[in-house]
Design a protein around this motif. Structure first.
Motif, mmCIF file in Angstrom:
data_model
loop_
_atom_site.group_PDB
_atom_site.id
_atom_site.type_symbol
_atom_site.label_atom_id
_atom_site.label_comp_id
_atom_site.label_asym_id
_atom_site.label_seq_id
_atom_site.Cartn_x
_atom_site.Cartn_y
_atom_site.Cartn_z
ATOM 1 N N GLU A 91 0.837 -1.194 0.000
ATOM 2 C CA GLU A 91 0.000 0.000 0.000
ATOM 3 C C GLU A 91 0.872 1.244 0.000
ATOM 4 O OE1 GLU A 91 -2.186 0.721 3.765
ATOM 5 O OE2 GLU A 91 -1.236 -1.131 4.462
ATOM 6 N N LEU A 92 0.320 2.299 -0.609
ATOM 7 C CA LEU A 92 1.031 3.571 -0.694
ATOM 8 C C LEU A 92 0.069 4.700 -0.364
ATOM 9 C CD1 LEU A 92 3.465 5.377 -1.510
ATOM 10 C CD2 LEU A 92 2.555 5.331 -3.853
ATOM 11 N N HIS A 93 0.455 5.544 0.605
ATOM 12 C CA HIS A 93 -0.278 6.757 0.941
ATOM 13 C C HIS A 93 0.562 7.929 0.455
ATOM 14 C CE1 HIS A 93 -3.244 4.966 3.895
ATOM 15 N NE2 HIS A 93 -2.442 3.960 3.604
ATOM 16 N N LEU A 94 -0.009 8.737 -0.421
ATOM 17 C CA LEU A 94 0.713 9.839 -1.041
ATOM 18 C C LEU A 94 -0.028 11.144 -0.745
ATOM 19 C CD1 LEU A 94 3.249 10.212 -2.750
ATOM 20 C CD2 LEU A 94 1.841 9.999 -4.798
ATOM 21 N N HIS A 95 0.570 11.966 0.121
ATOM 22 C CA HIS A 95 -0.033 13.222 0.565
ATOM 23 C C HIS A 95 0.715 14.374 -0.094
ATOM 24 C CE1 HIS A 95 -1.224 16.005 4.179
ATOM 25 N NE2 HIS A 95 -1.676 16.432 3.011
ATOM 26 N N VAL A 115 6.158 2.804 -14.795
ATOM 27 C CA VAL A 115 7.005 2.433 -13.663
ATOM 28 C C VAL A 115 6.615 1.042 -13.193
ATOM 29 C CG1 VAL A 115 7.734 3.069 -11.345
ATOM 30 C CG2 VAL A 115 7.176 4.857 -12.993
ATOM 31 N N GLN A 116 7.480 0.082 -13.375
ATOM 32 C CA GLN A 116 7.152 -1.309 -13.071
ATOM 33 C C GLN A 116 6.910 -1.543 -11.587
ATOM 34 O OE1 GLN A 116 6.566 -3.672 -15.387
ATOM 35 N NE2 GLN A 116 6.817 -1.990 -16.844
ATOM 36 N N SER A 117 7.522 -0.726 -10.735
ATOM 37 C CA SER A 117 7.361 -0.919 -9.301
ATOM 38 C C SER A 117 5.919 -0.745 -8.853
ATOM 39 C CB SER A 117 8.256 0.074 -8.543
ATOM 40 O OG SER A 117 9.601 -0.093 -8.902
ATOM 41 N N PHE A 118 5.117 -0.019 -9.619
ATOM 42 C CA PHE A 118 3.737 0.211 -9.243
ATOM 43 C C PHE A 118 2.816 -0.921 -9.663
ATOM 44 C CE2 PHE A 118 5.294 4.382 -8.519
ATOM 45 C CZ PHE A 118 4.418 4.972 -7.630
ATOM 46 N N SER A 119 3.301 -1.845 -10.467
ATOM 47 C CA SER A 119 2.426 -2.886 -11.004
ATOM 48 C C SER A 119 1.895 -3.822 -9.934
ATOM 49 C CB SER A 119 3.166 -3.699 -12.077
ATOM 50 O OG SER A 119 4.299 -4.342 -11.505
ATOM 51 N N SER A 120 2.613 -3.949 -8.807
ATOM 52 C CA SER A 120 2.169 -4.852 -7.738
ATOM 53 C C SER A 120 1.423 -4.133 -6.619
ATOM 54 C CB SER A 120 3.369 -5.599 -7.145
ATOM 55 O OG SER A 120 4.299 -4.692 -6.595
ATOM 56 N N LEU A 121 1.274 -2.821 -6.727
ATOM 57 C CA LEU A 121 0.617 -2.035 -5.689
ATOM 58 C C LEU A 121 -0.859 -2.427 -5.575
ATOM 59 C CD1 LEU A 121 1.476 0.312 -3.783
ATOM 60 C CD2 LEU A 121 0.429 1.866 -5.440
ATOM 61 N N LYS A 122 -1.332 -2.642 -4.332
ATOM 62 C CA LYS A 122 -2.716 -3.061 -4.109
ATOM 63 C C LYS A 122 -3.588 -1.950 -3.527
ATOM 64 C CE LYS A 122 -1.846 -8.022 -3.502
ATOM 65 N NZ LYS A 122 -2.028 -9.190 -2.597
ATOM 66 N N THR A 123 -2.998 -1.060 -2.741
ATOM 67 C CA THR A 123 -3.758 0.010 -2.093
ATOM 68 C C THR A 123 -3.089 1.344 -2.370
ATOM 69 O OG1 THR A 123 -4.500 -1.452 -0.307
ATOM 70 C CG2 THR A 123 -4.619 0.903 0.098
ATOM 71 N N LEU A 124 -3.875 2.310 -2.845
ATOM 72 C CA LEU A 124 -3.354 3.632 -3.144
ATOM 73 C C LEU A 124 -4.266 4.676 -2.511
ATOM 74 C CD1 LEU A 124 -1.358 5.469 -4.650
ATOM 75 C CD2 LEU A 124 -2.828 5.289 -6.676
ATOM 76 N N HIS A 125 -3.698 5.501 -1.630
ATOM 77 C CA HIS A 125 -4.437 6.554 -0.938
ATOM 78 C C HIS A 125 -3.817 7.887 -1.329
ATOM 79 C CE1 HIS A 125 -6.828 7.817 2.812
ATOM 80 N NE2 HIS A 125 -6.383 8.941 2.253
ATOM 81 N N LEU A 174 -4.187 -3.026 -8.648
ATOM 82 C CA LEU A 174 -4.748 -2.153 -7.630
ATOM 83 C C LEU A 174 -6.138 -2.627 -7.213
ATOM 84 C CD1 LEU A 174 -4.083 0.478 -6.079
ATOM 85 C CD2 LEU A 174 -5.472 1.685 -7.779
ATOM 86 N N GLU A 175 -6.333 -2.796 -5.896
ATOM 87 C CA GLU A 175 -7.612 -3.265 -5.361
ATOM 88 C C GLU A 175 -8.371 -2.172 -4.620
ATOM 89 O OE1 GLU A 175 -6.742 -6.607 -2.907
ATOM 90 O OE2 GLU A 175 -5.978 -7.846 -4.563
ATOM 91 N N SER A 176 -7.663 -1.188 -4.063
ATOM 92 C CA SER A 176 -8.310 -0.155 -3.264
ATOM 93 C C SER A 176 -7.742 1.214 -3.617
ATOM 94 C CB SER A 176 -8.115 -0.438 -1.769
ATOM 95 O OG SER A 176 -8.664 0.588 -0.972
#
Length: 407
Positions: free
Chosen positions: A112-116, A144-154, A176-178
């Motif tokens: 998961e990644l929270h980006l403020h 960006v390949q690193s984002f391909s496995s990201l499941k949660t993005l806030h 991405l699931e959420s």
């Protein structure tokens, strides 16, 4: 050994072990917990500052930095992105005055990644810019390949400067699931499509929003809090839960009854639904008789209704809405005076016919039996006659009622 002489042996462990320990906590809990513990624990999630180089393409630079940051999810980590003004742009002020925080990035072990996003200079927000945000997954090469496995993005506080960056990053999130968007001032139009993995979408307190279009065929949960916008949920047949929290009224938008009816029609397959009292009141005042509509909520099991208070119009509009919920099992009614109230406007045309003028006995006779309602909970009870009559109505119509909780 007495308590005041005990040593904090855990804080003496190597940082690698401490990071491994807190990785077992959910990300938000880990950030909250370490912030109130000893200095050793606070330093575990102290953000690493990265200075973005001047005279470079900002979006590509940030993408590269975030890409490296997300190469692994072994532990919770935080990253602070800082920009400096390019030397050629110096207008005589000290360079230190032009240091600006662009974004705070926090990643968790559950991918998961929270980006403020924040100001990237003292003068960057002198004017508010309305903007559109289109989030679409594409097959563009070079993502960006690193984002391909990201499941949660806030995403929080996205502004017009960050729209391209956010769109490009979303295009990379193949799993991405959420997705959550929060407090994005100036966001007027949001379009999300093409994300077949997306299961949860949350939009909170984007006060300038006018239009939302969502097309995510596997979406299971949708939650919205803000003013009532034009909202389209396409291909939403798999949606299980919908939270329509229009607690701020219509804002500067126009109340379009047909658009609201289309929105409810797109949600007819949900099992859990949250609605605000003023919306049903306005619809009934405009002449909508829910039992006569061409659709019903035939799968709805749980209905949450909230308002600042209960009066006759809100009570009767809720009773009218219950006629299209034949399998309802749980009804939650919440009154909270902190919520705003919105006087109902005058409608020159009516969908069916006005009916909120009927007396209570007529309302009761027009309310269908609730053959599956087992649980009723009412919070914020004030002993108002409308609340008491609603309870009486449910006791009369809910033939299998097992529990009534009033607080």
């Amino acid at each position: 050994m007495e308590d005041n002489n005990k040593l904090d042996l855990m804080s003496d462990l190597p940082c690698e072990i401490l990071r491994h320990i807190i990785s077992f906590l959910p990300l938000k809990e880990a950030v909250r917990s370490t912030s109130v513990l000893s200095t050793t624990w606070r330093q575990l999630l102290a953000p690493l500052s990265v200075n973005l180089e001047p005279n470079t393409k900002g979006i590509a630079n940030i993408q590269q930095v975030l890409g490296r940051f997300l190469r692994s999810y072994v532990s919770h980590e935080r990253l602070k992105l800082i920009s400096f003004r390019a030397a050629g742009d110096d207008d005589g002020e000290d360079l230190k005055d032009d240091v600006g925080l662009i974004a705070m990035a926090t990643k968790g072990v559950e991918k998961e990644l929270h980006l403020h996003f924040m100001e990237n200079s003292r003068k960057s927000r002198t004017i508010d810019h309305g903007f559109h945000l289109k989030m679409q997954q594409t097959l563009v090469l070079g993502n960006v390949q690193s984002f391909s496995s990201l499941k949660t993005l806030h995403l929080r506080s996205v502004d017009h400067h960050a729209t391209r960056l956010v769109s490009d990053l979303f295009a990379c999130c193949r799993r991405l699931e959420s997705l959550t968007l929060e407090k994005c001032g100036g966001l007027e139009d949001l379009h999300v499509e093409g994300c077949n993995s997306l299961q949860s979408l949350t939009i909170l307190d984007c006060g300038d929003i006018v239009s939302i279009t969502i097309c995510a065929r596997n979406l299971k949960s949708f939650s919205y809090r803000g003013v009532l916008p034009r909202m389209q949920l396409q291909s939403a047949s798999d949606l299980v839960e919908a939270n329509l929290d229009f607690r701020y009224g219509v804002g500067g938008n126009e109340f379009d009854l047909e658009e609201v009816l289309c929105l409810l029609d797109s949600l007819k397959e949900v099992q859990i639904l949250t609605l605000c009292g003023w919306l049903l009141e306005w619809m009934c005042t405009a002449g909508v008789i829910f039992g006569r509509l061409e659709f019903q909520f035939n799968k709805l099991k749980k209905l949450c209704w909230f308002s600042s208070s209960m009066d006759r119009a809100k009570r009767d509009s809720l009773a009218c809405f219950l006629n299209m919920c034949p399998l309802l099992e749980k009804l939650l009614v919440q009154m909270d005076q902190s919520f705003s109230s919105f006087p109902c406007p005058f409608f020159h045309q009516h969908w069916h016919e006005p009916h909120l003028w009927m007396d209570y006995e007529m309302v009761k006779s027009n309310t269908s039996q609730l053959k599956h309602l087992k649980i009723f909970e009412l919070s914020g009870f004030s002993s108002d006659d409308s609340e008491l009559l609603l309870m009486e109505l449910l006791l009369n119509k809910a033939v299998v009622l097992e529990s009534m909780i009033v607080t």
